[in-house]
Design a protein around this motif. Structure first.
Motif, mmCIF file in Angstrom:
data_model
loop_
_atom_site.group_PDB
_atom_site.id
_atom_site.type_symbol
_atom_site.label_atom_id
_atom_site.label_comp_id
_atom_site.label_asym_id
_atom_site.label_seq_id
_atom_site.Cartn_x
_atom_site.Cartn_y
_atom_site.Cartn_z
ATOM 1 N N GLN A 1 6.574 -15.005 9.209
ATOM 2 C CA GLN A 1 5.995 -13.930 10.037
ATOM 3 C C GLN A 1 7.093 -13.116 10.697
ATOM 4 O O GLN A 1 7.050 -11.883 10.687
ATOM 5 N N GLN A 2 8.068 -13.783 11.264
ATOM 6 C CA GLN A 2 9.157 -13.092 11.946
ATOM 7 C C GLN A 2 9.985 -12.274 10.955
ATOM 8 O O GLN A 2 10.277 -11.103 11.200
ATOM 9 N N THR A 3 10.317 -12.864 9.837
ATOM 10 C CA THR A 3 11.095 -12.161 8.826
ATOM 11 C C THR A 3 10.315 -10.994 8.249
ATOM 12 O O THR A 3 10.873 -9.916 8.003
ATOM 13 N N ALA A 4 9.018 -11.184 8.051
ATOM 14 C CA ALA A 4 8.174 -10.113 7.514
ATOM 15 C C ALA A 4 8.141 -8.922 8.468
ATOM 16 O O ALA A 4 8.202 -7.768 8.034
ATOM 17 N N GLN A 5 8.062 -9.185 9.765
ATOM 18 C CA GLN A 5 8.085 -8.099 10.759
ATOM 19 C C GLN A 5 9.380 -7.307 10.646
ATOM 20 O O GLN A 5 9.379 -6.081 10.642
ATOM 21 N N GLU A 6 10.488 -8.020 10.556
ATOM 22 C CA GLU A 6 11.797 -7.364 10.440
ATOM 23 C C GLU A 6 11.895 -6.580 9.133
ATOM 24 O O GLU A 6 12.401 -5.454 9.118
ATOM 25 N N ASP A 7 11.404 -7.177 8.052
ATOM 26 C CA ASP A 7 11.434 -6.510 6.749
ATOM 27 C C ASP A 7 10.601 -5.237 6.765
ATOM 28 O O ASP A 7 10.994 -4.225 6.167
ATOM 29 N N LEU A 8 9.440 -5.292 7.410
ATOM 30 C CA LEU A 8 8.590 -4.099 7.492
ATOM 31 C C LEU A 8 9.291 -2.983 8.255
ATOM 32 O O LEU A 8 9.232 -1.818 7.857
ATOM 33 N N GLN A 9 9.964 -3.334 9.336
ATOM 34 C CA GLN A 9 10.700 -2.326 10.099
ATOM 35 C C GLN A 9 11.834 -1.732 9.258
ATOM 36 O O GLN A 9 12.053 -0.520 9.272
ATOM 37 N N GLU A 10 12.542 -2.583 8.537
ATOM 38 C CA GLU A 10 13.635 -2.103 7.680
ATOM 39 C C GLU A 10 13.101 -1.210 6.563
ATOM 40 O O GLU A 10 13.704 -0.189 6.237
ATOM 41 N N LYS A 11 11.966 -1.594 5.982
ATOM 42 C CA LYS A 11 11.373 -0.809 4.905
ATOM 43 C C LYS A 11 10.942 0.556 5.427
ATOM 44 O O LYS A 11 11.153 1.584 4.775
ATOM 45 N N GLU A 12 10.350 0.576 6.616
ATOM 46 C CA GLU A 12 9.933 1.847 7.209
ATOM 47 C C GLU A 12 11.144 2.748 7.449
ATOM 48 O O GLU A 12 11.117 3.941 7.125
ATOM 49 N N THR A 13 12.202 2.176 7.964
ATOM 50 C CA THR A 13 13.434 2.933 8.195
ATOM 51 C C THR A 13 13.995 3.457 6.876
ATOM 52 O O THR A 13 14.384 4.622 6.778
#
Length: 171
Positions: free
Chosen positions: A105-117
């Motif tokens: 869950q934590q990694t997925a949140q970070e990945d989503l933010q990176e993908k959006e960026t």
């Protein structure tokens, strides 16, 4: 003595030149950058790619959640008939799976933010470049982002949205 007068004369000219350049009027403008960003082409494809990535992560999370629930139900159902060593092994598996789900869950949140960026950066940079070019072409010293609402008061300024839209070929 003449050298001292020459030095004072040169200093006086330099000081007056600095005062004249310091008195140059500053031209201010503003733009609603969020509105400009929403007008930029490519928003639909960005949303589609982001949604697909989000769905992929969500599917993986659901699979992990289902595995956890299955193992927990199996453990609760058969706990009474399990030997101590099997019970301890199953408990460790469940706890380990719980930990992995939380990490995911934590990694997925970070990945989503990176993908959006990753997806939005090219469009944002294109818009920033257009604002910068319009500012230079039209003699603006400062362009404020009216989206942020950080400026509580300013003298009247020009909204450069029409100029930037023209620069980018937007309607």
């Amino acid at each position: 003595m003449k050298n001292i007068l020459k030095i004072f004369f040169v200093l006086a000219i330099a000081i007056s030149a600095m005062q004249v350049s310091a008195q140059k009027t500053q031209k201010f403008g503003h733009i609603n950058f969020a509105q400009l960003y929403e007008m930029m082409p490519g928003q639909d494809s960005i949303r589609a790619v982001f949604a697909a990535y989000q769905e992929q992560l969500s599917g993986q999370f659901q699979a992990m959640q289902t595995e956890y629930e299955t193992k927990l139900n199996d453990y609760q159902t058969n706990q009474a008939t399990m030997s101590t060593i099997i019970k301890q092994t199953k408990e460790r598996e469940i706890i380990d799976l719980q930990r992995r789900i939380q990490e995911f869950q934590q990694t997925a949140q970070e990945d989503l933010q990176e993908k959006e960026t990753e997806l939005t950066t090219p469009i944002i940079e294109k818009a920033r470049t257009a604002v910068k070019n319009v500012a230079k072409e039209n003699g603006y010293s400062y362009i404020l982002n009216s989206t942020e609402g950080l400026v509580l008061y300013s003298e009247p300024a020009d909204d450069i949205m029409p100029l930037v839209k023209k620069k980018l070929g937007l309607k």
